[in-house]
Design a protein around this motif. Structure first.
Motif, short mmCIF file in Angstrom:
data_model
loop_
_atom_site.label_atom_id
_atom_site.label_comp_id
_atom_site.label_asym_id
_atom_site.label_seq_id
_atom_site.Cartn_x
_atom_site.Cartn_y
_atom_site.Cartn_z
N GLY A 10 0.81 -1.20 0.00
CA GLY A 10 0.00 0.00 0.00
C GLY A 10 0.85 1.25 0.00
O GLY A 10 2.05 1.20 -0.26
N LEU A 11 0.19 2.36 0.29
CA LEU A 11 0.84 3.67 0.34
C LEU A 11 1.03 4.07 1.79
O LEU A 11 0.09 4.01 2.59
CB LEU A 11 -0.03 4.70 -0.39
N VAL A 12 2.26 4.48 2.12
CA VAL A 12 2.56 4.87 3.49
C VAL A 12 3.53 6.05 3.46
O VAL A 12 4.31 6.19 2.51
CB VAL A 12 3.16 3.68 4.27
N GLN A 13 3.48 6.88 4.48
CA GLN A 13 4.41 8.00 4.57
C GLN A 13 5.76 7.52 5.08
O GLN A 13 5.86 6.51 5.79
CB GLN A 13 3.85 9.07 5.50
N ALA A 14 6.79 8.27 4.72
CA ALA A 14 8.13 7.96 5.22
C ALA A 14 8.12 7.90 6.74
O ALA A 14 7.48 8.73 7.41
CB ALA A 14 9.12 9.01 4.73
N GLY A 106 13.87 -26.14 -7.58
CA GLY A 106 13.04 -25.15 -8.26
C GLY A 106 12.63 -24.01 -7.35
O GLY A 106 12.84 -24.04 -6.14
N ALA A 107 12.06 -23.00 -7.94
CA ALA A 107 11.63 -21.81 -7.21
C ALA A 107 10.28 -21.34 -7.73
O ALA A 107 9.96 -21.53 -8.90
CB ALA A 107 12.67 -20.70 -7.33
N TYR A 108 9.54 -20.69 -6.86
CA TYR A 108 8.22 -20.20 -7.19
C TYR A 108 8.11 -18.74 -6.77
O TYR A 108 8.73 -18.31 -5.80
CB TYR A 108 7.14 -21.02 -6.49
N TRP A 109 7.27 -17.99 -7.52
CA TRP A 109 7.09 -16.56 -7.26
C TRP A 109 5.63 -16.22 -7.11
O TRP A 109 4.76 -16.82 -7.76
CB TRP A 109 7.66 -15.73 -8.42
N GLY A 110 5.37 -15.22 -6.27
CA GLY A 110 4.04 -14.65 -6.19
C GLY A 110 3.87 -13.59 -7.26
O GLY A 110 4.79 -13.31 -8.04
N GLN A 111 2.71 -12.97 -7.27
CA GLN A 111 2.39 -11.99 -8.31
C GLN A 111 2.90 -10.60 -7.97
O GLN A 111 2.93 -9.73 -8.84
CB GLN A 111 0.87 -11.94 -8.53
N GLY A 112 3.30 -10.39 -6.73
CA GLY A 112 3.85 -9.11 -6.31
C GLY A 112 2.81 -8.21 -5.66
O GLY A 112 1.61 -8.30 -5.95
N THR A 113 3.28 -7.35 -4.78
CA THR A 113 2.42 -6.36 -4.14
C THR A 113 3.17 -5.03 -4.11
O THR A 113 4.36 -4.98 -3.79
CB THR A 113 2.00 -6.81 -2.73
N GLN A 114 2.47 -3.96 -4.45
CA GLN A 114 3.11 -2.65 -4.56
C GLN A 114 3.24 -2.00 -3.19
O GLN A 114 2.27 -1.95 -2.42
CB GLN A 114 2.29 -1.74 -5.48
N VAL A 115 4.43 -1.50 -2.91
CA VAL A 115 4.68 -0.68 -1.73
C VAL A 115 5.16 0.68 -2.20
O VAL A 115 6.14 0.76 -2.94
CB VAL A 115 5.72 -1.33 -0.80
N THR A 116 4.47 1.72 -1.77
CA THR A 116 4.83 3.08 -2.15
C THR A 116 5.03 3.90 -0.88
O THR A 116 4.12 3.96 -0.04
CB THR A 116 3.77 3.73 -3.03
N VAL A 117 6.20 4.50 -0.75
CA VAL A 117 6.52 5.31 0.42
C VAL A 117 6.67 6.75 -0.03
O VAL A 117 7.54 7.08 -0.84
CB VAL A 117 7.81 4.83 1.10
N SER A 118 5.82 7.60 0.50
CA SER A 118 5.85 9.01 0.12
C SER A 118 6.73 9.80 1.09
O SER A 118 6.82 9.48 2.27
CB SER A 118 4.44 9.59 0.10
N SER A 119 7.35 10.84 0.55
CA SER A 119 8.25 11.65 1.39
C SER A 119 7.51 12.78 2.07
O SER A 119 6.36 13.05 1.80
CB SER A 119 9.38 12.21 0.52
#
Length: 119
Positions: A10-14, A106-119
């Motif tokens: 998600g979106l979080v402040q610094a 072998g190795a497996y991956w997830g689909q990813g999750t967005q992390v956004t850090v605002s200044s």
């Protein structure tokens, strides 16, 4: 077949915190080395933290002292607690499972999750 599903981005402040979760299905979770990787925009995917089946952890230098990786074998889930977040932590975070050789490797991956850090 092993499936990984990340959540918690998600979106979080610094200076803030987030906890990522990676729920798995299939395979012998307790035997896997689990990891979190991240990929900032336009850059390569790099290791953030890993935890072995025995609980040994290692971290990228840039996150040492701020991030913590843990696992709950009963819940088949690995977590990444991220504290004191910085704008440079902004990336897509991916969960990774490394299957040991005695289980076929072998190795497996997830689909990813967005992390956004605002200044």
């Amino acid at each position: 077949q092993v499936q990984l599903v990340e959540s918690g981005g998600g979106l979080v402040q610094a200076g803030g915190s987030l906890r990522l979760s990676c729920a798995t299905s299939g395979g012998l979770f307790s035997a896997y080395t689990m990891g979190w990787y991240r990929q900032p925009p336009g850059k390569q995917r790099d290791l953030v933290a890993r935890i072995t089946s025995g609980g040994t952890t290692n971290y990228a230098d840039s996150v040492k002292g701020r991030f913590s990786i843990t696992r709950d074998n009963a819940k088949r889930t690995v977590y990444l607690q991220m504290n004191s977040l910085k704008p440079e932590d902004t990336a897509v975070y991916y969960c990774n499972a490394e299957r040991p050789r005695f289980l076929g490797g072998g190795a497996y991956w997830g689909q990813g999750t967005q992390v956004t850090v605002s200044s």
